[in-house]
Design an enzyme around this catalytic site. Structure first.
Site, mmCIF file in Angstrom:
data_model
loop_
_atom_site.group_PDB
_atom_site.id
_atom_site.type_symbol
_atom_site.label_atom_id
_atom_site.label_comp_id
_atom_site.label_asym_id
_atom_site.label_seq_id
_atom_site.Cartn_x
_atom_site.Cartn_y
_atom_site.Cartn_z
ATOM 1 N N THR A 14 0.827 -0.901 -0.224
ATOM 2 C CA THR A 14 -0.204 -0.459 0.210
ATOM 3 C C THR A 14 1.293 0.808 0.378
ATOM 4 O O THR A 14 2.210 1.412 0.679
ATOM 5 C CB THR A 14 -0.943 0.023 1.308
ATOM 6 N N ASP A 15 -0.316 2.084 -0.654
ATOM 7 C CA ASP A 15 0.859 3.196 -0.533
ATOM 8 C C ASP A 15 0.655 4.487 1.233
ATOM 9 O O ASP A 15 -0.227 3.832 1.885
ATOM 10 C CB ASP A 15 0.728 4.064 -1.745
ATOM 11 N N LEU A 16 0.731 5.233 0.717
ATOM 12 C CA LEU A 16 0.750 6.988 2.051
ATOM 13 C C LEU A 16 -1.073 6.824 2.708
ATOM 14 O O LEU A 16 -1.507 6.957 3.674
ATOM 15 C CB LEU A 16 1.149 7.239 1.819
#
Length: 128
Positions: A14-16
């Site tokens: 996942t990203d931020l």
């Protein structure tokens, strides 16, 4: 002929924003294709020893909805019409039946000099 491959989304995927980073879908579908080819009986290590490897020629991708940490996904792979030197697969990443990501992937085989080689016989038979 179709193939299903389960994937769980890990934190590292996942990203931020907490959603699957877009490039990771390409990793997911690559894993699914590798397992599908293995189940067909194609030994990619042996192929490489014989001087032939698979190469992605083209990817057409649509990102339709986000996947999130801990989601259980399934990559469904189906063959499209191809030829003796080109394999085209449709791959959908789904969560509980909903398509989140969809791609059409064109795959070829290359020899040691970068030239196009014929697909393995088991795949050529499946294409026709």
């Amino acid at each position: 002929m179709s193939h299903s491959f389960p994937i769980r989304v890990y934190y590292e995927d996942t990203d931020l924003a907490g959603i699957v980073y877009y490039a990771n879908y390409l990793k997911f579908i690559e894993r699914a294709r590798s397992e599908w080819v293995r189940e067909l009986g194609v030994d990619q290590v042996q192929m490489k020893a014989e001087g032939v490897v698979f190469a992605v020629r083209r990817v057409e991708a649509d990102y339709l909805a986000p996947a999130r940490y801990d989601d259980e996904l399934v990559v469904e792979t189906t063959m499209e019409p191809g030829s003796g030197v080109r394999l085209v697969v449709k791959q959908d990443v789904k969560r509980q039946g909903e398509i989140l990501f969809s791609a059409i992937v064109t795959i070829i085989c290359m020899n040691e000099t970068g030239g196009v080689a014929r697909l393995p016989a088991v795949i050529r038979r499946s294409v026709h």
